[in-house]
Design an enzyme around this catalytic site. Structure first.
Site, PDB file in Angstrom:
ATOM      1  N   GLU A 134     -14.275  -7.035  18.496  1.00 53.15           N
ATOM      2  CA  GLU A 134     -15.395  -7.380  19.559  1.00 53.15           C
ATOM      3  C   GLU A 134     -16.570  -8.022  18.831  1.00 53.15           C
ATOM      4  OE1 GLU A 134     -13.353  -3.377  20.611  1.00 53.15           O
ATOM      5  OE2 GLU A 134     -13.604  -4.647  18.767  1.00 53.15           O
ATOM      6  N   CYS A 165     -15.127   0.809  20.318  1.00 49.35           N
ATOM      7  CA  CYS A 165     -15.174   2.094  19.836  1.00 49.35           C
ATOM      8  C   CYS A 165     -16.501   2.530  20.124  1.00 49.35           C
ATOM      9  CB  CYS A 165     -15.005   1.993  18.187  1.00 49.35           C
ATOM     10  SG  CYS A 165     -16.384   0.868  17.377  1.00 49.35           S
ATOM     11  N   CYS A 196     -19.171  -0.517  18.427  1.00 53.24           N
ATOM     12  CA  CYS A 196     -19.027  -1.639  19.388  1.00 53.24           C
ATOM     13  C   CYS A 196     -19.656  -1.790  20.399  1.00 53.24           C
ATOM     14  CB  CYS A 196     -17.577  -2.163  19.262  1.00 53.24           C
ATOM     15  SG  CYS A 196     -16.717  -2.636  17.659  1.00 53.24           S
ATOM     16  N   THR A 199      21.701   3.888  -0.920  1.00 54.50           N
ATOM     17  CA  THR A 199      21.272   2.686  -1.060  1.00 54.50           C
ATOM     18  C   THR A 199      20.566   2.291  -2.450  1.00 54.50           C
ATOM     19  OG1 THR A 199      20.897   2.729   1.329  1.00 54.50           O
ATOM     20  CG2 THR A 199      19.957   0.837  -0.085  1.00 54.50           C
ATOM     21  N   ARG A 212       9.412 -10.912  -0.526  1.00 54.22           N
ATOM     22  CA  ARG A 212       9.554 -12.096  -1.383  1.00 54.22           C
ATOM     23  C   ARG A 212       9.683 -13.611  -0.255  1.00 54.22           C
ATOM     24  NH1 ARG A 212      12.970  -8.517  -3.259  1.00 54.22           N
ATOM     25  NH2 ARG A 212      14.846  -9.211  -2.582  1.00 54.22           N
ATOM     26  N   GLU A 249      15.241   0.832   5.568  1.00 49.80           N
ATOM     27  CA  GLU A 249      16.173  -0.159   5.422  1.00 49.80           C
ATOM     28  C   GLU A 249      17.740   0.482   5.272  1.00 49.80           C
ATOM     29  OE1 GLU A 249      15.060  -3.330   3.230  1.00 49.80           O
ATOM     30  OE2 GLU A 249      13.616  -4.210   4.502  1.00 49.80           O
TER      31      GLU A 249
END
Length: 359
Positions: free
Chosen positions: A47, A70, A79, A190, A201, A287
Site C-alpha cells: 500500500e 495493517c 499503513c 530419501t 539450482r 520432497e
C-alpha cells in the site's frame, strides 16, 4: 484486484515471514496512478509503495489491496494512517488479515476515518496466494506441501539405488519452487538412497534455504552431500533425544560443521512443525519419501499435495505412500500442468475458512 494479485506474485519467495501483498490505486476517473508489492520483510508494504508512486493524486482514489491494511506498528508504521492521510476515499480488500494484531482493526480504523471499505473481492484467489501465511498464523505451523514423482506403475524409486524419473522441464519447474519456499524436508530413507543436495539450482533464490532431515534414528552419514551445502542455508537434523544421547560424538562433529541437530522427546511431527514455525518457516516442501508423507497424512498435517506422473515404468521399487489417498482428500478440482513428458497433479487438502480457523 487481478492487477493487485499479479503484483503480489512479485513478492513470492521474498517476503517471508511476511505475506506477499499487492496494491493498486485507481483515480476517480479510472486511471491507475500507483501500484506495487511488498518485496522484503521490513521493507515498505504494498500500500505504501502504491501511495508513494501516486503522490498527491491519491486524494479521492480507490485502493485495491490483496490483504487488509495493517493498523499496528511492526517493522514499519501502520499503513492505515498513511492511507487516511493521503485522502484515499475507498479501500477494496480481498481478505481480512488473520494476524491478531490486525484482524479487522485495519478496516475499523479506515471506516472510523470516513474511508469506505469493501471486502471479499477475489477472496478465493487471494486465499490461495496467502495460504502459507494464513496457516502459519492460525495453526502455528508451516504450510506443508508434499511432493512425489512416480512411475506409471506407481513407484517413487528403488530401495537400493537412486532412480531419475522426471524430465528436464519438470526439474526446472520444481527448482523454481525450491527457490520460493522457506524450507525443504526429507526423511532419512530419501537421504540414504538419493543423497540429494537439496538446493535450488538454475533458479534465483534471494534468501537462505532451510533443509530439514527427519532422521529419528540418526542414520545419516557424515559424508551426505547436503552437509556440504551450508552456504545455501541451514541444515537441520531432527532426531530423538534418545538417538542424540546414544551417539554424542557423531552429532557433535556435525554441529562443529554447522549442522543444527535438534532432538525431540517423541516422534511427534506436529511438534517439529511448531518448532520450525517459531523460527519463521512459513512454507515447507516435503520432497520425500513415502514414510514421511504417510506420517504427515496420518497426523493431518498436509495442506497441499503434488503428484508428478512420469512415463517411466520401474516394475519394482518403493510405492507411493499407501495410506495417502485414504487419509487425504482434495478440497476441490485438481490443478493439472503438463511439464514436458511429465504431468503434475496438484490439489489442496486443507481449506482456509473465511475466518481462518483451522479444521
Amino acid at each position: 484486484m487481478d492487477r493487485a494479485l499479479f503484483w503480489a506474485e512479485r513478492g513470492r519467495g521474498l517476503t517471508s515471514p511476511n505475506p506477499p501483498v499487492g496494491a493498486v490505486l485507481i483515480s476517480a476517473s479510472g486511471v491507475v496512478i500507483g501500484q506495487g508489492a511488498h518485496l522484503i520483510a521490513g521493507g515498505p508494504h504494498a500500500e505504501i509503495v502504491a501511495l508513494d508512486k501516486a503522490g498527491s493524486d491519491a486524494r479521492g482514489a480507490t485502493l485495491y489491496c490483496t490483504l487488509e491494511p495493517c493498523a499496528h506498528t511492526g517493522r514499519t508504521g501502520p499503513c492505515v494512517e498513511r492511507i487516511v492521510a493521503a485522502g484515499v476515499r475507498r479501500v477494496v480488500a480481498a481478505v481480512t488479515d488473520p494476524n491478531p494484531r490486525v484482524s479487522g482493526q485495519g478496516f475499523a480504523y479506515l471506516e472510523a476515518h470516513d474511508v469506505a471499505v469493501t471486502t471479499g473481492v477475489a477472496q478465493a484467489e487471494a486465499g490461495r496466494q496467502l495460504a502459507p501465511f494464513f496457516t502459519w498464523v492460525a495453526r502455528r505451523r508451516p504450510f506443508v506441501t508434499v511432493k512425489a514423482a512416480a512411475s506409471l506403475d506407481g513407484f517413487v524409486g528403488r530401495s537400493d539405488a537412486r532412480v531419475k524419473l522426471t524430465g528436464a522441464t519438470a526439474d526446472r519447474y520444481f527448482h523454481r519452487q525450491r527457490a520460493e519456499v522457506d524450507a525443504i524436508a526429507i526423511g532419512s530413507g530419501t537421504l540414504l538412497i538419493d543423497d540429494p543436495m537439496l538446493t535450488a539450482r538454475g533458479a534465483f533464490r534471494a534468501r537462505p534455504l532451510t533443509r530439514v532431515i527427519v532422521d529419528w534414528r540418526g542414520r545419516a552419514a557424515a559424508s551426505a552431500q547436503v552437509f556440504s551445502t551450508l552456504q545455501a542455508g541451514p541444515v537441520i537434523m531432527v532426531v530423538t533425544a534418545e538417538t542424540l544421547a546414544g551417539r554424542p560424538e557423531h552429532f557433535a562433529a556435525l554441529e562443529r560443521r554447522g549442522v543444527v541437530v535438534q532432538p525431540f522427546e517423541s516422534r511427534d511431527l506436529r511438534l517439529v512443525l511448531e518448532w520450525l514455525a517459531a523460527r519463521d518457516v512459513v512454507s515447507l516442501l516435503v520432497e520425500g519419501g513415502p514414510t514421511l508423507h504417510a506420517a504427515l497424512a496420518d497426523a493431518e498435517l498436509v495442506d497441499r499435495a503434488q503428484w508428478i506422473v512420469t512415463p517411466r515404468t520401474l516394475g519394482r521399487g518403493v510405492p507411493l505412500a499407501s495410506n495417502f489417498t485414504q487419509t487425504v482428500a482434495p478440497t476441490g478440482p485438481p490443478r493439472v500442468v503438463q511439464l514436458g513428458e511429465d504431468l503434475l497433479i496438484e490439489f489442496d487438502v486443507h481449506r482456509i475458512d473465511r475466518d481462518h480457523r483451522p479444521h
